[in-house]
Design an enzyme around this catalytic site. Sequence first.
Site, PDB file in Angstrom:
ATOM      1  N   ALA A  57       0.833  -1.197   0.000  1.00  0.00           N
ATOM      2  CA  ALA A  57       0.000   0.000   0.000  1.00  0.00           C
ATOM      3  C   ALA A  57       0.873   1.254   0.000  1.00  0.00           C
ATOM      4  CB  ALA A  57      -0.918   0.007   1.222  1.00  0.00           C
ATOM      5  N   GLY A 102       1.155  -5.157   1.293  1.00  0.00           N
ATOM      6  CA  GLY A 102       0.053  -5.448   0.392  1.00  0.00           C
ATOM      7  C   GLY A 102       0.485  -6.134  -0.885  1.00  0.00           C
ATOM      8  N   GLU A 105       0.560  -9.657  -0.011  1.00  0.00           N
ATOM      9  CA  GLU A 105      -0.834 -10.104   0.108  1.00  0.00           C
ATOM     10  C   GLU A 105      -1.476 -10.303  -1.257  1.00  0.00           C
ATOM     11  OE1 GLU A 105      -2.403  -8.284   4.299  1.00  0.00           O
ATOM     12  OE2 GLU A 105      -1.593  -6.839   2.864  1.00  0.00           O
ATOM     13  N   GLU A 125       4.128  -4.439   7.835  1.00  0.00           N
ATOM     14  CA  GLU A 125       3.199  -3.412   8.312  1.00  0.00           C
ATOM     15  C   GLU A 125       3.487  -2.959   9.744  1.00  0.00           C
ATOM     16  OE1 GLU A 125       0.879  -5.728   5.149  1.00  0.00           O
ATOM     17  OE2 GLU A 125       2.329  -6.167   6.740  1.00  0.00           O
TER      18      GLU A 125
END
Length: 251
Positions: A57, A102, A105, A125
């Site tokens: 992200a 992300g 992910e 994160e």
Amino acid sequence: KKNKIVVMTVNRPEALNSLDPETMQELSEAFIDFRDDPSLWVAIITGAGDRAFSAGADLRKTIPLYGDTTRDPLWEPPPTIMRGLEVWKPFIAAINGMALGGGCELALACDLRIASENATFGQTEVRWGLAPGWGATQRLARAVPLAVAAELILTAKTMDAQEAYRVGLVNKVVPQSQLLPTAMEWAENICQLGPLGVRAAKEAMLKGLGMPLNDGLILEQSLFNTLRRTEDFAEGPRAFAEKRPAKFQGR
């Protein structure tokens, strides 16, 4: 899009292919288009350049939206295969560099993962006071031993491609120059198979993970029975008996 295969490229190399709101929206639209296009059977996801699959992200553009509690309703990302969107066609991640947060992910949400030799993986994160929010706490712990998942998620450590292969996080490691050709070869092989059978098998596997064994077996039987009414179900055994390649139509 070519020959039943779509290649989706996260194209922000100047930002290590991090996922900003615009990219998330474009990904969502690409996933839905793939899901709904009967001419497409397999998707490959990769990143632009040779440094990053995706660094996750965008900390400057995406994360602040989560912190803006004055919005009504609160901002949420669009549906993707990470959360909110079910696509039973297969996805192959061609991981061409770092896959962090992300980005990792996104790779985890794919069914098959091929990594270049320079790829790195991590759920970083907690380093920034966050926690995984796009599926890692669930998918990573299902993909590798729990202790390995805990080490990545709780310590923000990263893992190189060979270690990712050793623990079962990726299916194969190849030189960077062979990454997309290998992913394409795998996709082409899948396209020779019965597409409805592939989708039913994927759905049974993923849904069955959250079920007791007997419920999973009932689901498998139900999906198998739906195939019995298709043209492809008749074509496969017929081609076998006639000693020729099957000509599947996806119906």
